[in-house]
Design a protein around this motif. Structure first.
Motif, PDB file in Angstrom:
ATOM      1  N   THR A   1       0.837  -1.202   0.000  1.00 45.81           N
ATOM      2  CA  THR A   1       0.000   0.000   0.000  1.00 45.81           C
ATOM      3  C   THR A   1       0.868   1.247   0.000  1.00 45.81           C
ATOM      4  O   THR A   1       2.033   1.219   0.386  1.00 45.81           O
ATOM      5  CB  THR A   1      -0.917   0.043   1.237  1.00 45.81           C
ATOM      6  OG1 THR A   1      -0.115   0.047   2.410  1.00 45.81           O
ATOM      7  CG2 THR A   1      -1.854  -1.154   1.281  1.00 45.81           C
ATOM      8  N   ASP A   2       0.255   2.342  -0.409  1.00 46.58           N
ATOM      9  CA  ASP A   2       0.945   3.629  -0.326  1.00 46.58           C
ATOM     10  C   ASP A   2       0.715   4.187   1.087  1.00 46.58           C
ATOM     11  O   ASP A   2       0.003   3.592   1.890  1.00 46.58           O
ATOM     12  CB  ASP A   2       0.462   4.571  -1.423  1.00 46.58           C
ATOM     13  CG  ASP A   2      -1.035   4.843  -1.381  1.00 46.58           C
ATOM     14  OD1 ASP A   2      -1.663   4.574  -0.338  1.00 46.58           O
ATOM     15  OD2 ASP A   2      -1.571   5.340  -2.384  1.00 46.58           O
ATOM     16  N   PRO A   3       1.311   5.345   1.418  1.00 44.25           N
ATOM     17  CA  PRO A   3       1.155   5.889   2.779  1.00 44.25           C
ATOM     18  C   PRO A   3      -0.294   6.141   3.195  1.00 44.25           C
ATOM     19  O   PRO A   3      -0.620   6.118   4.374  1.00 44.25           O
ATOM     20  CB  PRO A   3       1.942   7.202   2.727  1.00 44.25           C
ATOM     21  CG  PRO A   3       2.951   6.987   1.654  1.00 44.25           C
ATOM     22  CD  PRO A   3       2.275   6.103   0.635  1.00 44.25           C
ATOM     23  N   ASP A   4      -1.190   6.364   2.214  1.00 44.48           N
ATOM     24  CA  ASP A   4      -2.595   6.606   2.536  1.00 44.48           C
ATOM     25  C   ASP A   4      -3.394   5.312   2.695  1.00 44.48           C
ATOM     26  O   ASP A   4      -4.577   5.343   3.002  1.00 44.48           O
ATOM     27  CB  ASP A   4      -3.248   7.467   1.449  1.00 44.48           C
ATOM     28  CG  ASP A   4      -2.596   8.838   1.352  1.00 44.48           C
ATOM     29  OD1 ASP A   4      -2.160   9.349   2.407  1.00 44.48           O
ATOM     30  OD2 ASP A   4      -2.521   9.378   0.237  1.00 44.48           O
ATOM     31  N   GLY A   5      -2.763   4.171   2.455  1.00 44.74           N
ATOM     32  CA  GLY A   5      -3.460   2.897   2.590  1.00 44.74           C
ATOM     33  C   GLY A   5      -4.015   2.356   1.287  1.00 44.74           C
ATOM     34  O   GLY A   5      -4.598   1.280   1.258  1.00 44.74           O
ATOM     35  N   GLY A   6      -3.839   3.083   0.196  1.00 42.40           N
ATOM     36  CA  GLY A   6      -4.321   2.627  -1.103  1.00 42.40           C
ATOM     37  C   GLY A   6      -3.286   1.777  -1.817  1.00 42.40           C
ATOM     38  O   GLY A   6      -2.107   1.774  -1.468  1.00 42.40           O
ATOM     39  N   ILE A   7      -3.746   1.042  -2.809  1.00 42.54           N
ATOM     40  CA  ILE A   7      -2.829   0.234  -3.607  1.00 42.54           C
ATOM     41  C   ILE A   7      -2.465   1.018  -4.859  1.00 42.54           C
ATOM     42  O   ILE A   7      -3.349   1.459  -5.591  1.00 42.54           O
ATOM     43  CB  ILE A   7      -3.472  -1.111  -3.990  1.00 42.54           C
ATOM     44  CG1 ILE A   7      -3.827  -1.886  -2.732  1.00 42.54           C
ATOM     45  CG2 ILE A   7      -2.549  -1.931  -4.875  1.00 42.54           C
ATOM     46  CD1 ILE A   7      -4.589  -3.162  -2.988  1.00 42.54           C
ATOM     47  N   PRO A   8      -1.180   1.220  -5.129  1.00 45.84           N
ATOM     48  CA  PRO A   8      -0.771   1.981  -6.313  1.00 45.84           C
ATOM     49  C   PRO A   8      -1.275   1.320  -7.598  1.00 45.84           C
ATOM     50  O   PRO A   8      -1.273   0.095  -7.724  1.00 45.84           O
ATOM     51  CB  PRO A   8       0.752   1.962  -6.249  1.00 45.84           C
ATOM     52  CG  PRO A   8       1.097   1.637  -4.834  1.00 45.84           C
ATOM     53  CD  PRO A   8      -0.034   0.802  -4.328  1.00 45.84           C
ATOM     54  N   LEU A   9      -1.709   2.141  -8.535  1.00 39.59           N
ATOM     55  CA  LEU A   9      -2.249   1.645  -9.790  1.00 39.59           C
ATOM     56  C   LEU A   9      -1.240   0.785 -10.543  1.00 39.59           C
ATOM     57  O   LEU A   9      -1.603  -0.239 -11.130  1.00 39.59           O
ATOM     58  CB  LEU A   9      -2.699   2.822 -10.670  1.00 39.59           C
ATOM     59  CG  LEU A   9      -3.409   2.484 -11.973  1.00 39.59           C
ATOM     60  CD1 LEU A   9      -4.634   1.620 -11.697  1.00 39.59           C
ATOM     61  CD2 LEU A   9      -3.805   3.744 -12.706  1.00 39.59           C
ATOM     62  N   GLU A  10       0.022   1.151 -10.509  1.00 33.68           N
ATOM     63  CA  GLU A  10       1.046   0.370 -11.202  1.00 33.68           C
ATOM     64  C   GLU A  10       1.148  -1.041 -10.627  1.00 33.68           C
ATOM     65  O   GLU A  10       1.338  -2.009 -11.365  1.00 33.68           O
ATOM     66  CB  GLU A  10       2.411   1.075 -11.115  1.00 33.68           C
ATOM     67  CG  GLU A  10       3.514   0.367 -11.864  1.00 33.68           C
ATOM     68  CD  GLU A  10       3.207   0.166 -13.354  1.00 33.68           C
ATOM     69  OE1 GLU A  10       3.683  -0.848 -13.900  1.00 33.68           O
ATOM     70  OE2 GLU A  10       2.522   1.010 -13.952  1.00 33.68           O
ATOM     71  N   THR A  11       0.989  -1.188  -9.327  1.00 35.15           N
ATOM     72  CA  THR A  11       1.017  -2.512  -8.696  1.00 35.15           C
ATOM     73  C   THR A  11      -0.154  -3.353  -9.183  1.00 35.15           C
ATOM     74  O   THR A  11       0.001  -4.539  -9.497  1.00 35.15           O
ATOM     75  CB  THR A  11       0.972  -2.379  -7.164  1.00 35.15           C
ATOM     76  OG1 THR A  11       2.072  -1.595  -6.745  1.00 35.15           O
ATOM     77  CG2 THR A  11       1.014  -3.738  -6.499  1.00 35.15           C
ATOM     78  N   ILE A  12      -1.322  -2.757  -9.275  1.00 39.98           N
ATOM     79  CA  ILE A  12      -2.504  -3.474  -9.757  1.00 39.98           C
ATOM     80  C   ILE A  12      -2.294  -3.923 -11.197  1.00 39.98           C
ATOM     81  O   ILE A  12      -2.613  -5.057 -11.558  1.00 39.98           O
ATOM     82  CB  ILE A  12      -3.768  -2.592  -9.637  1.00 39.98           C
ATOM     83  CG1 ILE A  12      -4.059  -2.317  -8.161  1.00 39.98           C
ATOM     84  CG2 ILE A  12      -4.962  -3.245 -10.316  1.00 39.98           C
ATOM     85  CD1 ILE A  12      -5.145  -1.309  -7.922  1.00 39.98           C
TER      86      ILE A  12
END
Length: 81
Positions: free
Chosen positions: A40-51
């Protein structure tokens, strides 16, 4: 073996030493590794590139597997009508 032989004289100390040895062995073999990892990024989201990378990997794996269904076999005693 030395600990095992001296377990009769100081069983508590021998048990503690054996527990430490087993814990070390588990770490060396990777038995205590986490079973789930979140990217996850610092905000708790998953970076689009990882997806995107994960989906590309799934697509490649699906392409390698033939999922075409095979027709059911005919029974041995089938009769033509």
């Amino acid at each position: 073996m030395l600990l095992w032989n001296h377990a009769g004289t100081d069983p508590v100390r021998a048990a503690e030493a054996l527990i430490k040895i087993e814990a070390r062995e588990a770490r060396l073999l990777g038995l205590d590794m986490p079973t789930k990892v979140a990217v996850t990024d610092p905000d708790g989201g998953i970076p689009l590139e990882t997806i995107r990378r994960v989906m590309e990997r799934v697509d490649r794996q699906r392409a390698e597997v033939d999922v075409t269904p095979e027709p059911a076999p005919l029974p041995l005693d089938h009769r033509r009508q």
